[in-house]
Design an enzyme around this catalytic site. Structure first.
Site, PDB file in Angstrom:
ATOM      1  N   SER A 141      -4.856-103.708  33.462  1.00 31.18           N
ATOM      2  CA  SER A 141      -4.067-103.228  34.597  1.00 31.18           C
ATOM      3  C   SER A 141      -3.716-104.403  35.511  1.00 31.18           C
ATOM      4  CB  SER A 141      -4.849-102.165  35.367  1.00 31.18           C
ATOM      5  OG  SER A 141      -6.074-102.706  35.840  1.00 31.18           O
ATOM      6  N   GLY A 195       1.526-106.296  36.905  1.00 29.57           N
ATOM      7  CA  GLY A 195       2.807-106.392  37.598  1.00 29.57           C
ATOM      8  C   GLY A 195       3.910-105.571  36.975  1.00 29.57           C
ATOM      9  N   ILE A 246       6.400-104.756  39.607  1.00 25.02           N
ATOM     10  CA  ILE A 246       7.296-105.854  39.978  1.00 25.02           C
ATOM     11  C   ILE A 246       8.361-106.052  38.913  1.00 25.02           C
ATOM     12  CG2 ILE A 246       7.434-108.318  40.508  1.00 25.02           C
ATOM     13  CD1 ILE A 246       6.100-106.601  42.654  1.00 25.02           C
ATOM     14  N   ILE A 251      -7.185 -92.756  28.040  1.00 28.16           N
ATOM     15  CA  ILE A 251      -7.118 -91.344  27.664  1.00 28.16           C
ATOM     16  C   ILE A 251      -6.199 -90.569  28.593  1.00 28.16           C
ATOM     17  CG2 ILE A 251      -8.461 -89.206  27.540  1.00 28.16           C
ATOM     18  CD1 ILE A 251     -10.823 -90.899  26.543  1.00 28.16           C
ATOM     19  N   GLN A 279      -0.665-107.971  20.399  1.00 30.84           N
ATOM     20  CA  GLN A 279      -0.450-107.297  19.115  1.00 30.84           C
ATOM     21  C   GLN A 279      -1.169-105.956  19.087  1.00 30.84           C
ATOM     22  OE1 GLN A 279      -1.287-109.822  15.656  1.00 30.84           O
ATOM     23  NE2 GLN A 279      -0.969-111.629  16.942  1.00 30.84           N
ATOM     24  N   CYS A 339       0.568 -97.847  64.702  1.00 27.60           N
ATOM     25  CA  CYS A 339      -0.169 -96.586  64.543  1.00 27.60           C
ATOM     26  C   CYS A 339      -1.492 -96.635  65.305  1.00 27.60           C
ATOM     27  CB  CYS A 339      -0.355 -96.279  63.062  1.00 27.60           C
ATOM     28  SG  CYS A 339      -0.789 -94.552  62.740  1.00 27.60           S
ATOM     29  N   GLN A 341      -2.497 -96.968  69.397  1.00 35.34           N
ATOM     30  CA  GLN A 341      -3.443 -96.106  70.109  1.00 35.34           C
ATOM     31  C   GLN A 341      -4.536 -96.927  70.788  1.00 35.34           C
ATOM     32  OE1 GLN A 341      -4.735 -93.286  67.144  1.00 35.34           O
ATOM     33  NE2 GLN A 341      -2.682 -92.441  66.851  1.00 35.34           N
ATOM     34  N   HIS A 356       5.269 -96.511  61.468  1.00 37.40           N
ATOM     35  CA  HIS A 356       4.985 -97.598  60.532  1.00 37.40           C
ATOM     36  C   HIS A 356       6.282 -98.336  60.181  1.00 37.40           C
ATOM     37  CE1 HIS A 356       0.726 -96.756  59.504  1.00 37.40           C
ATOM     38  NE2 HIS A 356       1.055 -95.522  59.876  1.00 37.40           N
ATOM     39  N   GLU A 384       6.681-101.151  58.900  1.00 40.24           N
ATOM     40  CA  GLU A 384       6.585-101.950  57.674  1.00 40.24           C
ATOM     41  C   GLU A 384       7.190-101.249  56.463  1.00 40.24           C
ATOM     42  OE1 GLU A 384       2.472 -99.826  57.960  1.00 40.24           O
ATOM     43  OE2 GLU A 384       4.065-100.553  59.285  1.00 40.24           O
TER      44      GLU A 384
END
Length: 536
Positions: free
Chosen positions: A14, A17, A20, A150, A194, A381, A385, A507, A509
């Site tokens: 895993s 990328g 990407i 699986i 392979q 956020c 606060q 948010h 971003e």
């Protein structure tokens, strides 16, 4: 033209990328004039990542329509520069949840529910629904996980079936795989690749293109071996080497002709790709003319992916100013009165969102340092606060002010639970989520940054500024700079006696783009650069 489909799978390990690669291909195809959409298929059994620990899953990316999704959707949006929706994020949990609900309602007519055809059929329906809603020329679908898992098998079977339902001329498979480098022998090894492709073949899927991830360049010998043993032409084997910035990956794949090959295989013709602005942005990131230090004071800093969109937004803001942003990851638990001097070399301080009580006092101390020392500050956020709590305590003489999330009995609940949240017991998908309007006050730093007075931004929270205290704040140097007009909720606060101190409930971003940084990140980085110049 009918929608064409591209499925991206991963092998060997895993975190290679895949997202990407999918995003980069989407970027290239869009630059050729095609309408693009991207979907993520996740094999985990959670309905969505909204209730997952950030250390397990990284950040939760929120769409305009309020879906809590995998962080890869953030990459997709940043690369193809268009908003996605809940239909673009699918999990096994959603598929099974839907089947169970239908079965309990008696809608399955007594049928025995099975993985084939019901689970695979549910997956196919999600792909078709997203493509129809997006009305896209090309739909990319990334399968999470790794071939051989699986939990991924129903998705692999579904895309095998799907290819033959739409016709192989309308659908291709791209496999992203690892070529490990053995330092002891100085060789790239193709054997894991392979085995990965043979596992995929055992599922009835022949990859049309292979993208190899490696620390070293993939030579002719490795390409010919993969070609011979995996039923592929050598020019269908690409490489995705480590790049100095992930935004360089589309350019590297374009140099190898990936987008041209995909167009040829799918029988689609577009214009020559227009990548001038993208190249300029990459050049600014790779060759900055200045640099700046910004502290990110958070609760989950050990896993940078927990703040992925924020980190990318700072990069975007830096690229705008041709500046390298050095992010200093500071654990909020470590910031105290005695240790606050760790912030003295910072030209900017950012306090992001989060949940729970851990680290709140450290965030408050960092905000106090920014306020008292005129360090540019951006609160997001929970960061907004805590800025309100800090100001109430240390300026407005509400010494025990707090958020009721941390202290339900505080005498000054300047941040309080939204009324509609009081009786909610189910946690998943029940916050204030998605896009809401915000009306900006004329002449504020926020309004100057946006250049307009009505905006919309994405939210993910349960607690809000308590309007019972609004007059006391407005009478001081912390003013409300943005309000949700529909519900009179405070969205932005600013300090009027500070060079640049802006805190927002939403948010920002999530809407920043590499070649078009979010206005608040752009101006925050700009203010940090000015502070550095001022101090010499």
């Amino acid at each position: 033209m009918h929608t064409k489909f591209i499925f991206v799978t991963g092998g060997v390990t895993s975190s290679l990328g895949k997202g990407i690669v999918a995003s980069s291909l989407g970027c290239l195809l869009k630059s050729r004039g095609f309408k693009i959409s991207i979907q993520k298929m996740d094999p985990y059994l959670n309905v969505d990542p909204g209730t997952m620990n950030p250390y397990q899953h990284g950040e939760v990316f929120v769409t305009d329509d309020g879906a809590e999704t995998d962080l890869d959707l953030g990459h997709y949006e940043r690369f193809i520069d268009q908003p996605l929706t809940a239909s673009h994020s699918v999990s096994s949990g959603q598929i099974y949840w839907n089947l169970f609900e239908r079965e309990r309602k008696g809608e399955m007519n007594g049928t025995t529910i099975q993985v084939i055809p019901h689970v695979t059929g549910g997956i196919i329906s999600k792909i078709e629904a997203a493509a129809k809603a997006a009305d896209s020329d090309v739909m990319l679908v990334e399968l999470g996980g790794t071939v051989g898992d699986i939990e991924s098998e129903p998705f692999q079977e579904a895309i095998r079936q799907f290819r033959w339902s739409v016709g192989p001329e309308n659908c291709i498979f791209i496999h992203v795989t690892l070529l490990p480098y053995l330092e002891s022998s100085g060789e790239l090894k193709t054997k894991p690749t392979q085995h990965s492709i043979r596992t995929l073949l055992s599922k009835g899927i022949q990859p049309d293109i292979v993208v190899c991830r490696s620390l070293k360049r993939v030579g002719r010998e490795q390409r010919e071996k993969i070609s011979l043993l995996c039923n592929l032409e050598a020019d269908h084997i690409m490489e995705s080497p480590n790049a100095s910035t992930l935004y360089e990956v589309p350019l590297l794949l374009h140099q190898q002709g990936l987008d041209e090959l995909v167009c040829r295989m799918l029988g689609i013709k577009g214009r020559e790709p227009e990548l001038t602005a993208w190249r300029k942005m990459v050049e600014n990131i790779k060759n900055p003319t200045q640099e700046v230090n910004i502290a990110l004071v958070g609760k989950y800093v050990e896993l940078h992916d927990a703040y992925l969109s924020i980190a990318e937004s700072l990069t975007h803001g830096g690229a705008f100013h041709s500046a390298k942003v050095h992010i200093h990851w500071i654990n909020a638990d470590t910031v105290t009165d005695e240790t606050a001097n760790i912030l003295k070399d910072m030209q900017g301080i950012l306090v992001p969102g989060g949940f729970g009580t851990r680290g709140l006092e450290g965030k408050i101390r960092a905000i106090q340092y920014a306020r008292e020392n005129n360090v540019p500050f951006l609160g997001i956020c929970l960061g907004m606060q805590m800025a309100v709590v800090e100001y109430a305590r240390h300026v407005l003489n509400m010494y025990d002010a707090n958020t009721t999330e941390a202290n339900p009995s505080t005498p000054y609940p300047v941040i309080d639970l939204m009324p509609e949240q009081l009786n909610i017991t189910q946690r998943g998908g029940t916050m204030r989520l998605g896009k809401y309007d915000c009306e900006l006050v004329q002449g504020t730093k926020a309004q100057k940054a946006y250049g307009e007075t009505m905006i919309s931004e994405r939210h993910r929270h349960r607690y809000e500024f308590n309007n019972e205290y609004r007059e006391r704040f407005d009478a001081s140097n912390m003013r409300v700079a943005g309000i949700n007009p529909g519900r009179n909720l405070v969205e932005i606060v600013e300090l009027t006696n500070h060079p640049w101190f802006v805190a927002v409930q939403f948010h920002p971003e999530f809407k920043s783009r590499p070649d078009r940084p979010h206005p608040l990140f752009r101006d925050f980085v700009g203010a940090a650069i000015e502070r550095k110049k001022l101090l010499g």
